[in-house]
Motif scaffolding. Structure first.
Motif, PDB file in Angstrom:
ATOM      1  N   LEU A 103      26.726  25.910  49.560  1.00 12.90           N
ATOM      2  CA  LEU A 103      26.290  26.474  48.284  1.00 12.90           C
ATOM      3  C   LEU A 103      27.038  27.768  47.969  1.00 12.90           C
ATOM      4  N   THR A 104      27.312  28.566  48.990  1.00 10.99           N
ATOM      5  CA  THR A 104      28.071  29.805  48.784  1.00 10.99           C
ATOM      6  C   THR A 104      29.486  29.497  48.292  1.00 10.99           C
ATOM      7  N   ILE A 105      30.106  28.480  48.888  1.00  9.01           N
ATOM      8  CA  ILE A 105      31.441  28.065  48.420  1.00  9.01           C
ATOM      9  C   ILE A 105      31.375  27.594  46.973  1.00  9.01           C
ATOM     10  N   LEU A 106      30.322  26.837  46.656  1.00 11.07           N
ATOM     11  CA  LEU A 106      30.143  26.371  45.281  1.00 11.07           C
ATOM     12  C   LEU A 106      29.952  27.542  44.328  1.00 11.07           C
ATOM     13  N   GLU A 107      29.202  28.548  44.742  1.00  4.41           N
ATOM     14  CA  GLU A 107      28.958  29.707  43.880  1.00  4.41           C
ATOM     15  C   GLU A 107      30.227  30.520  43.645  1.00  4.41           C
ATOM     16  N   ILE A 108      31.106  30.563  44.628  1.00  3.74           N
ATOM     17  CA  ILE A 108      32.399  31.230  44.431  1.00  3.74           C
ATOM     18  C   ILE A 108      33.185  30.516  43.337  1.00  3.74           C
ATOM     19  N   ALA A 109      33.172  29.175  43.401  1.00  2.48           N
ATOM     20  CA  ALA A 109      33.853  28.397  42.362  1.00  2.48           C
ATOM     21  C   ALA A 109      33.184  28.592  41.003  1.00  2.48           C
ATOM     22  N   VAL A 110      31.854  28.615  40.979  1.00  2.00           N
ATOM     23  CA  VAL A 110      31.124  28.805  39.718  1.00  2.00           C
ATOM     24  C   VAL A 110      31.429  30.181  39.129  1.00  2.00           C
ATOM     25  N   ALA A 111      31.523  31.207  39.976  1.00  2.00           N
ATOM     26  CA  ALA A 111      31.815  32.561  39.490  1.00  2.00           C
ATOM     27  C   ALA A 111      33.169  32.610  38.784  1.00  2.00           C
ATOM     28  N   LEU A 112      34.153  31.926  39.332  1.00  2.00           N
ATOM     29  CA  LEU A 112      35.483  31.901  38.717  1.00  2.00           C
ATOM     30  C   LEU A 112      35.497  31.011  37.475  1.00  2.00           C
ATOM     31  N   ILE A 113      34.826  29.856  37.568  1.00  3.48           N
ATOM     32  CA  ILE A 113      34.821  28.918  36.431  1.00  3.48           C
ATOM     33  C   ILE A 113      34.105  29.528  35.233  1.00  3.48           C
ATOM     34  N   GLN A 114      32.977  30.204  35.466  1.00  2.00           N
ATOM     35  CA  GLN A 114      32.236  30.794  34.354  1.00  2.00           C
ATOM     36  C   GLN A 114      33.025  31.914  33.680  1.00  2.00           C
ATOM     37  N   ALA A 115      33.784  32.670  34.462  1.00  2.00           N
ATOM     38  CA  ALA A 115      34.652  33.693  33.863  1.00  2.00           C
ATOM     39  C   ALA A 115      35.711  33.047  32.982  1.00  2.00           C
ATOM     40  N   TYR A 116      36.264  31.932  33.455  1.00  2.00           N
ATOM     41  CA  TYR A 116      37.286  31.227  32.672  1.00  2.00           C
ATOM     42  C   TYR A 116      36.679  30.603  31.414  1.00  2.00           C
ATOM     43  N   VAL A 117      35.498  29.991  31.539  1.00  2.00           N
ATOM     44  CA  VAL A 117      34.857  29.343  30.398  1.00  2.00           C
ATOM     45  C   VAL A 117      34.500  30.372  29.330  1.00  2.00           C
ATOM     46  N   PHE A 118      33.947  31.499  29.731  1.00  2.00           N
ATOM     47  CA  PHE A 118      33.584  32.554  28.778  1.00  2.00           C
ATOM     48  C   PHE A 118      34.819  33.009  27.995  1.00  2.00           C
ATOM     49  N   THR A 119      35.891  33.284  28.715  1.00  2.00           N
ATOM     50  CA  THR A 119      37.111  33.765  28.063  1.00  2.00           C
ATOM     51  C   THR A 119      37.754  32.673  27.221  1.00  2.00           C
ATOM     52  N   LEU A 120      37.722  31.435  27.698  1.00  2.00           N
ATOM     53  CA  LEU A 120      38.320  30.331  26.940  1.00  2.00           C
ATOM     54  C   LEU A 120      37.580  30.103  25.627  1.00  2.00           C
ATOM     55  N   LEU A 121      36.252  30.196  25.634  1.00  2.00           N
ATOM     56  CA  LEU A 121      35.495  30.020  24.393  1.00  2.00           C
ATOM     57  C   LEU A 121      35.783  31.140  23.403  1.00  2.00           C
ATOM     58  N   VAL A 122      35.908  32.368  23.900  1.00  2.00           N
ATOM     59  CA  VAL A 122      36.302  33.468  23.013  1.00  2.00           C
ATOM     60  C   VAL A 122      37.690  33.192  22.425  1.00  2.00           C
ATOM     61  N   SER A 123      38.577  32.647  23.267  1.00  2.00           N
ATOM     62  CA  SER A 123      39.922  32.312  22.799  1.00  2.00           C
ATOM     63  C   SER A 123      39.884  31.209  21.741  1.00  2.00           C
ATOM     64  N   LEU A 124      38.991  30.241  21.907  1.00  2.00           N
ATOM     65  CA  LEU A 124      38.865  29.178  20.899  1.00  2.00           C
ATOM     66  C   LEU A 124      38.300  29.713  19.588  1.00  2.00           C
ATOM     67  N   TYR A 125      37.321  30.629  19.673  1.00  2.00           N
ATOM     68  CA  TYR A 125      36.811  31.254  18.444  1.00  2.00           C
ATOM     69  C   TYR A 125      37.929  32.013  17.739  1.00  2.00           C
ATOM     70  N   LEU A 126      38.771  32.685  18.533  1.00  2.00           N
ATOM     71  CA  LEU A 126      39.894  33.413  17.944  1.00  2.00           C
ATOM     72  C   LEU A 126      40.883  32.450  17.300  1.00  2.00           C
ATOM     73  N   HIS A 127      41.128  31.320  17.950  1.00  2.00           N
ATOM     74  CA  HIS A 127      42.071  30.334  17.416  1.00  2.00           C
ATOM     75  C   HIS A 127      41.584  29.769  16.084  1.00  2.00           C
ATOM     76  N   ASP A 128      40.276  29.569  15.956  1.00  2.00           N
ATOM     77  CA  ASP A 128      39.722  29.028  14.717  1.00  2.00           C
ATOM     78  C   ASP A 128      39.809  30.015  13.561  1.00  2.00           C
ATOM     79  N   ASN A 129      40.039  31.282  13.853  1.00  2.00           N
ATOM     80  CA  ASN A 129      40.021  32.312  12.803  1.00  2.00           C
ATOM     81  C   ASN A 129      41.366  32.999  12.624  1.00  2.00           C
ATOM     82  N   THR A 130      42.426  32.465  13.225  1.00  2.00           N
ATOM     83  CA  THR A 130      43.763  33.066  13.049  1.00  2.00           C
ATOM     84  C   THR A 130      44.765  32.004  12.608  1.00  2.00           C
TER      85      THR A 130
END
Length: 226
Positions: free
Chosen positions: A199-226
């Motif tokens: 579970l700890t190994i999984l949480e390390i992966a989740v911590a990195l994936i959630q950071a990427y998902v958060f930033t990617l969604l912000v990037s998609l919102y930016l793409h829709d408005n530029t």
């Protein structure tokens, strides 16, 4: 065993003063920098990862959208390091606080939306009313699209908060079960401890994936408005 389940999610204090600000400022100190012409392997690997992430997120953007590259790369590094530090024992994860995640999501979302209304106002308004919409449905669709637009920062913040909080609570429960079973049944303790490690190994992966998902969604919102 009598410890409150949500005790690890409470913002810490030092002499009655909130220490969350110091904890938020701590992760950037862990990013190594080099003053030499030739970098070591750690900094070279770090720069390679930053370039790879930046290239993947900025490929779909035009020139105006790429001006956000430094902010987005800084955002993903900050969230990832904060999430990883929260996995250490007796530590605090600021991203489990909905208020902090909203403080990151709302300004970035608002900046992207305002940029869209300033540069492409016709396209921005067209999102509220898809082409070919029957006349009786126009008021309802405008309301629905407006709500879906306004709920985007809340969805960003809640997604990050829920995923990080759920992982921490599950690790806390399994860790408490391992400690309780250690004096009762050793084979069961080893099995639960193995599950905790996985579970700890999984949480390390989740911590990195959630950071990427958060930033990617912000990037998609930016793409829709530029």
């Amino acid at each position: 065993m009598n410890e409150n389940l949500f005790a690890s999610l409470i913002a810490p204090t030092i002499l009655g003063l909130p220490a969350a600000v110091l904890i938020i400022l701590f992760p950037p100190l862990l990013i190594p920098t080099s003053k030499y012409l030739i970098n070591n392997r750690l900094i070279t690997t770090q720069q390679w990862l930053i370039k790879l992430t930046s290239k993947q997120m900025m490929t779909m953007h035009n020139t105006k959208g790429r001006t956000w590259s430094l902010m987005l790369v800084s955002l993903i590094i900050f969230i990832a390091t904060t999430n990883l530090l929260g996995l250490l024992p007796h530590s605090f994860t600021p991203t489990t606080q909905l208020s902090m995640n909203l403080a990151m999501a709302i300004p970035l979302w608002a900046g992207a939306v305002i940029m869209g209304f300033r540069s492409k106002i016709k396209n921005a308004l067209a999102h509220f009313l898809p082409q070919g919409t029957p006349t009786p449905l126009i008021p309802m669709l405008v309301i629905i699209e407006t709500i879906s637009l306004l709920i985007q920062p809340m969805a960003l913040a809640v997604r990050l908060t829920a995923n990080i909080t759920a992982g921490h609570l599950l690790m806390h429960l399994i860790g408490s079960a391992t400690l309780a079973m250690s004096t009762i049944n050793l084979p069961s303790t080893l099995i639960i401890f193995t599950i905790l490690i996985l579970l700890t190994i999984l949480e390390i992966a989740v911590a990195l994936i959630q950071a990427y998902v958060f930033t990617l969604l912000v990037s998609l919102y930016l793409h829709d408005n530029t």
